[in-house]
Design an enzyme around this catalytic site. Structure first.
Site, PDB file in Angstrom:
ATOM      1  N   ARG A  82      41.131  32.852  41.987  1.00  0.00           N
ATOM      2  CA  ARG A  82      40.107  32.697  40.996  1.00  0.00           C
ATOM      3  C   ARG A  82      38.882  33.099  41.045  1.00  0.00           C
ATOM      4  NH1 ARG A  82      37.016  27.784  39.645  1.00  0.00           N
ATOM      5  NH2 ARG A  82      36.866  27.375  37.234  1.00  0.00           N
ATOM      6  N   HIS A  86      37.030  35.512  38.391  1.00  0.00           N
ATOM      7  CA  HIS A  86      35.895  35.297  37.567  1.00  0.00           C
ATOM      8  C   HIS A  86      34.634  36.248  38.217  1.00  0.00           C
ATOM      9  CE1 HIS A  86      36.190  30.839  36.315  1.00  0.00           C
ATOM     10  NE2 HIS A  86      37.518  31.434  36.419  1.00  0.00           N
ATOM     11  N   GLU A 108      25.289  33.353  38.738  1.00  0.00           N
ATOM     12  CA  GLU A 108      26.645  32.986  37.845  1.00  0.00           C
ATOM     13  C   GLU A 108      27.252  31.723  38.455  1.00  0.00           C
ATOM     14  OE1 GLU A 108      28.949  36.753  38.242  1.00  0.00           O
ATOM     15  OE2 GLU A 108      27.403  37.804  37.770  1.00  0.00           O
ATOM     16  N   ASN A 114      32.040  28.083  36.097  1.00  0.00           N
ATOM     17  CA  ASN A 114      31.966  28.049  37.537  1.00  0.00           C
ATOM     18  C   ASN A 114      31.217  26.829  38.269  1.00  0.00           C
ATOM     19  OD1 ASN A 114      33.020  30.542  37.581  1.00  0.00           O
ATOM     20  ND2 ASN A 114      30.918  31.495  37.435  1.00  0.00           N
ATOM     21  N   HIS A 213      48.345  30.822  37.423  1.00  0.00           N
ATOM     22  CA  HIS A 213      48.160  29.603  37.632  1.00  0.00           C
ATOM     23  C   HIS A 213      49.407  28.794  38.342  1.00  0.00           C
ATOM     24  CE1 HIS A 213      45.044  28.983  34.294  1.00  0.00           C
ATOM     25  NE2 HIS A 213      44.704  29.593  35.028  1.00  0.00           N
TER      26      HIS A 213
END
Length: 347
Positions: A82, A86, A108, A114, A213
């Site tokens: 992930r 991201h 970020e 996040n 996922h």
């Protein structure tokens, strides 16, 4: 791909054996692996042999750290996958997500997608520290993220691929970009298509990368809307399979419990496989953005979900290709950017 963070029983995890590879015994990849690596289309400026002479131990160091980290906490594999996703969706694969707040940086890490959910920084830091000991200021933080994502996939039982390397690190971050460019868990199919297309990714990339996922968990706050108020009428999402719906309600109450967690793939949460797609066909996708791959009724996407549910090797092949495609989003190369000494701060 928006993975967040199991129920106590989810401590199941196994390391899977692979053909012997050049860079790391037991794993079929290396600088020019001809093992089970998949995918061979690379963007200009990136190539798998980038560190062959400047830091030939890079793969081995990354995998050694990952093996220990994921053995301690199997959820770490999903967190690192992930983290790379991201990063790449915000101003390209440049390790901007790792930068802390400073006088010139608005991190970020504080963005909605996040904050309090993105994890794995300590593993990246450990990899970087070990690389700096043997190859000072050679391997970028951006490449470490890419290598960690691949290694995490392999250690969870998924595919390997030839990974183009040579990314450099940004000297900027984009808090606004992180708030607007990372697909939300309640995205419609049209939202998802648009956001992926903006990054040069197609429908196959969307579906296969969503398959990431197959490992990991999500917080209650990311799927609570589906249970209690999906369409603003105080009713649950009618596409949820009934027994699955009642199980989720026990984890995620109407009020409170926002940080309670549920596996994204309730059948094999620590194993990288194609069960995620089977669950979607059964109405057991956890996030709206998972289930809309089927219920969004976009013909080709529905067919891809069915194809990957039926054929795990097909999913693995496309996932590998799509990870290369995602890793090619706006990399800094040549004299652009820098090689950070510490991934959290610019030099």
């Amino acid at each position: 791909m928006a993975m967040s963070k199991l129920i106590p029983c989810l401590v199941v995890f196994a390391l899977f054996s692979f053909d012997v590879g050049v860079a790391h015994p037991g794993f079929g990849f290396g600088w020019g692996s001809k093992g089970p690596s998949i995918g061979r289309t690379f963007s200009s400026g990136l190539f798998p042999q980038f560190y062959q002479f400047s830091c030939p131990q890079a793969d081995e160091i990354v995998m050694t750290v990952l093996e220990k980290a994921i053995a301690r906490n199997p959820r770490m594999a999903a967190s690192l996958l992930r983290l790379h996703f991201h990063d790449c969706f915000v101003q390209g694969c440049d390790a901007s997500i790792l930068l802390d707040d400073s006088a010139t940086i608005r991190s970020e890490k504080n963005a909605g997608p996040n904050k309090n959910s993105i994890k794995g920084f300590e593993v990246i830091d450990e990899i970087k520290a070990k690389l700096e000991q043997v190859c000072p200021q050679i391997v970028s933080c951006a490449d470490i993220l890419a290598l960690a994502a691949r290694g995490s996939t392999i250690l969870s039982g998924g595919p390997s691929w030839e990974l183009p390397l040579g990314r450099r690190d940004s000297t900027t971050a984009s808090l606004n970009g992180a708030n607007t460019n990372i697909p939300a868990p309640n995205s419609t199919i049209q939202n998802l298509l648009t956001m992926f297309q903006r990054k040069g990714l197609n429908q196959e990339d969307l579906v296969s990368l969503s398959g990431g996922h197959t490992i990991g968990v999500a917080r209650c706050t990311t799927f609570k809307q589906r249970l209690y108020n999906q369409n603003g009428n105080n009713q649950p999402d009618e596409t949820l399979e009934r027994s699955y719906y009642y199980g989720l309600r026990s984890i995620c109450p109407p009020t409170g419990g926002d940080n309670n967690i549920s596996p994204l793939d309730l059948a094999s949460p620590a194993r990288f496989d194609n069960t995620y797609f089977k669950l979607i066909l059964w109405g057991k996708g956890l996030l709206t953005s998972d289930q809309v791959l089927l219920t969004g009724n976009v013909g080709n996407i529905v067919e891809l979900v069915k194809a990957y549910a039926e054929d795990e090797s097909l999913f693995f092949e496309q996932f590998a290709k799509s990870m290369v495609n995602m890793g090619n989003i706006q990399p800094l190369t040549g004299i652009n950017g820098e090689i950070r000494k510490n991934c959290h701060v610019i030099n």
